[in-house]
Each structure stands twice: as C-alpha cells, then as structure tokens.
Enzyme design. Structure first.
Site, PDB file in Angstrom:
ATOM      1  N   ASP A  22      -0.594  15.524  14.979  1.00  0.00           N
ATOM      2  CA  ASP A  22      -0.068  15.365  13.857  1.00  0.00           C
ATOM      3  C   ASP A  22      -1.359  15.373  12.691  1.00  0.00           C
ATOM      4  O   ASP A  22      -1.191  14.449  11.839  1.00  0.00           O
ATOM      5  CB  ASP A  22       0.964  14.261  13.713  1.00  0.00           C
ATOM      6  CG  ASP A  22       1.923  14.302  12.609  1.00  0.00           C
ATOM      7  OD1 ASP A  22       1.970  15.362  12.023  1.00  0.00           O
ATOM      8  OD2 ASP A  22       2.525  13.395  11.937  1.00  0.00           O
ATOM      9  N   GLY A  27       8.660   1.839   7.656  1.00  0.00           N
ATOM     10  CA  GLY A  27       8.749   0.346   7.131  1.00  0.00           C
ATOM     11  C   GLY A  27       7.451   0.441   5.990  1.00  0.00           C
ATOM     12  O   GLY A  27       7.932   1.475   4.926  1.00  0.00           O
ATOM     13  N   VAL A  28       6.592  -0.515   6.041  1.00  0.00           N
ATOM     14  CA  VAL A  28       5.770  -0.589   4.579  1.00  0.00           C
ATOM     15  C   VAL A  28       4.692  -0.890   5.313  1.00  0.00           C
ATOM     16  O   VAL A  28       4.393  -1.828   6.160  1.00  0.00           O
ATOM     17  CB  VAL A  28       6.364  -1.610   3.711  1.00  0.00           C
ATOM     18  CG1 VAL A  28       6.347  -3.160   4.319  1.00  0.00           C
ATOM     19  CG2 VAL A  28       5.764  -1.856   2.451  1.00  0.00           C
ATOM     20  N   ALA A  29       3.393  -0.555   4.394  1.00  0.00           N
ATOM     21  CA  ALA A  29       2.053  -0.860   4.766  1.00  0.00           C
ATOM     22  C   ALA A  29       1.581  -1.944   3.478  1.00  0.00           C
ATOM     23  O   ALA A  29       1.860  -1.422   2.328  1.00  0.00           O
ATOM     24  CB  ALA A  29       1.263   0.169   4.816  1.00  0.00           C
ATOM     25  N   LEU A  32       0.673  -1.511  -0.170  1.00  0.00           N
ATOM     26  CA  LEU A  32      -0.076   0.219  -0.029  1.00  0.00           C
ATOM     27  C   LEU A  32       0.883   1.314  -0.027  1.00  0.00           C
ATOM     28  O   LEU A  32       0.374   2.352  -0.357  1.00  0.00           O
ATOM     29  CB  LEU A  32      -0.788  -0.077   1.215  1.00  0.00           C
ATOM     30  CG  LEU A  32      -2.023  -0.913   1.196  1.00  0.00           C
ATOM     31  CD1 LEU A  32      -2.723  -0.969   2.513  1.00  0.00           C
ATOM     32  CD2 LEU A  32      -2.878  -0.893  -0.058  1.00  0.00           C
ATOM     33  N   GLY A  33       2.138   0.964   0.387  1.00  0.00           N
ATOM     34  CA  GLY A  33       2.875   2.278   0.554  1.00  0.00           C
ATOM     35  C   GLY A  33       3.993   1.933   1.505  1.00  0.00           C
ATOM     36  O   GLY A  33       3.999   0.991   2.148  1.00  0.00           O
ATOM     37  N   ASN A  46       9.436   5.902   6.279  1.00  0.00           N
ATOM     38  CA  ASN A  46      10.606   5.776   7.203  1.00  0.00           C
ATOM     39  C   ASN A  46      10.277   4.655   8.069  1.00  0.00           C
ATOM     40  O   ASN A  46      11.110   3.962   8.954  1.00  0.00           O
ATOM     41  CB  ASN A  46      10.899   7.085   8.091  1.00  0.00           C
ATOM     42  CG  ASN A  46      12.363   7.134   8.344  1.00  0.00           C
ATOM     43  OD1 ASN A  46      13.214   6.537   7.602  1.00  0.00           O
ATOM     44  ND2 ASN A  46      12.748   7.724   9.410  1.00  0.00           N
TER      45      ASN A  46
END
EC number: 2.7.11.1
Length: 350
Positions: free
Chosen positions: A123, A16-18, A10-11, A14
């Site tokens: 955020d 990691g990865v989804a 999915l993307g 910094n």
C-alpha cells in the site's frame, strides 16, 4: 498512558485517531495511533504491528511499542514532524525532477530494505510517506497494515491497496509477487511527484474507479506536454509501468538506472547526527523491545472489546486503502460522502 503526556491530535481516519505525545521520562515526542478495541483489531492490525516491529531503517517510521487502554489499542511510533509528502505536493503543485528524484531515492531505499527483510508493503502511496521535519527533509515510510511477510505468510493474492496505485496483477485475484507490485506503486508515486496528477485516472471522470482500473489494466498513461522531464526519467517510468510483472524493472535494477544514479547521494539522518551515543541507545532500545509473544497477547486482549462488546464499524475504506475482494464490482466511492477526502483524487487544486 502513565508514561506519556498527550499533546494534540495529528489526524483521524477509519482506523481511529492519531495523537502526538511526549514521553515523560525523556521528553521525546512520539505519534500514537489509537484503534478501538473489538473487531476493528483485525488481521491487518496484527500484521502491521508484527511486521513493523522488525524494521529499522532511516527511511521507515520506527515502531516503539503497543499497549491497551480501557477503550483502545495504542500503537506508539516515531513522530515525523514534517507531515505527509502528499501535503507537500498539494502545496507545490508538482516537484522539479531533481526534487522528485531526491524523495524517490529515499522511497526506493526504504522499499529495498523491506524487501530484503522479506516484507512487501502493498500500500505504498504519498499518504503513507512522511517527512521528518529536518532541514534535509528525510522521507519515512509508514502504515504497514497491508504488508505481507513471505517468511510468515504465503504469496499475496488478495486485492488490496489504494486504487490509483494498484498494479495490474493485483487486480487479477491470483497470487502475485508483492515486491514487484510495490515497484509499480513506487512508479505511481514518482509520476505524481513530477506531474501533480495520477497516471491512470480518466481526466474526464477522475472519480470513476472502473475507468481507473481499466486504464491500469491497459497501462494507459501519458505525460502532459506542459511537464518537462528528461528522456531518462521517461524511460524509467516506461520500465516500471509494464503490465507483465515478469518484465517489469526490479528494485535492484532501479537502483542501477542512469536516472536514479544522477544527483547527490542522500545522507541518512543517522549519519547526519554523528552521535556517539546512537549505538548505545539502540542497544538499550533492543533490550526493552516487546517480544512477538508479548505483542500478540496485547492484541488478543484488545480484541475483547469494551465490556465484552465489539466495536467493528465495518470494513471498506481504510485511510483510502481498500480490499477490493470485499467489494463486488461496486463503485467504492458510492460509500463515501462527497465532502470526504478520497485517495485516488487530489482534493486540492493542482
């Protein structure tokens, strides 16, 4: 991962990865955020999971569970098929006032719930608002890595967030009211939806973080002549963009503002479903929910790293969000390749 089939990426960031996964037992889709085991499993990660666990609202991404693999900590959560609101604005250039209000109402609804649960997000930004992919296009707040609970923690004083969205008091390095700081970030989100640019960037040098900070501190923003918005909307923005947090409009006051009250009511997705089995499903989900103790134990296991090593890649930019206390008055963009996406600047033409 025996219970899930991994479908696609999915993307990445910094952190990691989804990945998009499907639960084998029921065919449901979920998003899984993978973070390398070791020192990357820091206080922000634990805070994100613990705070996110207790949030159940139609405008907040639902947390499901957390587990460890041999190499990663995996956070399983609701999948939002519509992608980021940021991408939709990139494609549209900017929204009409009615469309901006439609999403802003949902954002405020989710933020109001967080605040009622004594959690400030810290955020809030377009990249942390997702769309569920339904015809009604419901907004979902995600990423609670910098959130803070007044029940579990003291008043926030660290300078965290994404520069373009940060309130003046957050830059002071003193204690501040995180809920009121969230209001400022909501105002920046509304402005970007309606104008298609960030309110406090220097148009002559948009990547200059120092100039952005100076403009935030002096509340220096304008609405371009080519953008047609109502006087009521301008008034709301002027009540949000107030340097003194004690004089800034609050979330309950926003919900009573004439501009906010215009337009149709936004029907939560749960009400649209009208599914008699929803309550039973939620009760079953509650029974299976991981306890805080279980989650903390899993996080501690993930902190051990792989083969006793740590995988800390350094902390600076996290998906465009920063802890400015970690940076000694430096231009943070010096540490980012020119080709990389920078939050605080649109990377697509608006």
């Amino acid at each position: 991962m025996e219970r899930y089939d991994i479908l696609r990426d999915l993307g990445s960031g910094n952190f990691g990865v989804a990945k998009l996964v499907r639960e084998k037992a029921n065919g449901e889709f979920y998003a899984v955020k993978y973070i390398e085991r070791g020192l990357k499993i820091d206080e922000h990660v634990q805070r994100e999971i613990i705070n996110h666990r207790d949030l159940k609202h139609p405008n907040i991404i639902r947390f499901k569970e957390v587990f460890v693999t041999p190499t990663h900590l995996a956070i399983v959560m609701e999948y939002a098929a519509g992608g980021e609101l940021f991408e939709r604005i990139c494609n549209a250039g900017r929204f009409s006032e009615d469309e901006g209000r439609y999403y802003f109402k949902q954002l405020i609804s989710g933020v109001s719930y967080c605040h009622a649960m004594q959690i400030c997000h810290r955020d809030l930004k377009l990249e942390n608002t997702l769309l569920d992919g339904s015809p009604s296009s419901h907004l979902k707040i995600c990423d609670f890595g910098y959130s803070k609970s007044s029940v579990l923690h003291s008043q926030p004083k660290s300078t965290v967030g994404t520069p373009a969205y940060v309130a003046p008091e957050v830059l002071s390095r003193k204690e501040y009211n995180g809920k009121i700081a969230d209001v400022w970030s909501c105002g920046v989100t509304l402005y970007v939806m309606l104008v298609g640019a960030y309110p406090f960037e220097d148009p002559e040098d948009p990547r200059n973080i120092r100039n952005t900070i100076q403009r935030i501190l002096s509340v220096h923003y304008t609405i371009p002549d080519y953008v047609r918005i109502s006087s009521e909307c301008k008034h709301l923005l002027s009540r949000i963009f107030v340097a003194d947090p004690d004089k800034r409009i609050t979330v309950p006051e926003i919900e009573k503002h004439p501009w906010f009250l215009k337009g149709p009511l936004v029907v939560p997705p749960e009400e649209e479903k009208c599914d008699n089995g929803v309550e039973e499903e939620e009760e079953e989900e509650e029974k299976c929910r991981q306890s805080v103790e279980e989650i903390v134990k899993i996080i501690e296991e993930a902190r051990k790293g792989v083969n006793g090593t740590d995988n800390n890649g350094g902390l600076g930019l996290i998906d465009g969000s920063i802890d400015l206390d970690d940076i000694d008055d430096a231009d943070i963009y010096d540490d980012v390749d020119d080709d990389e996406e920078r939050n605080g600047d649109f990377v697509c033409a608006l």
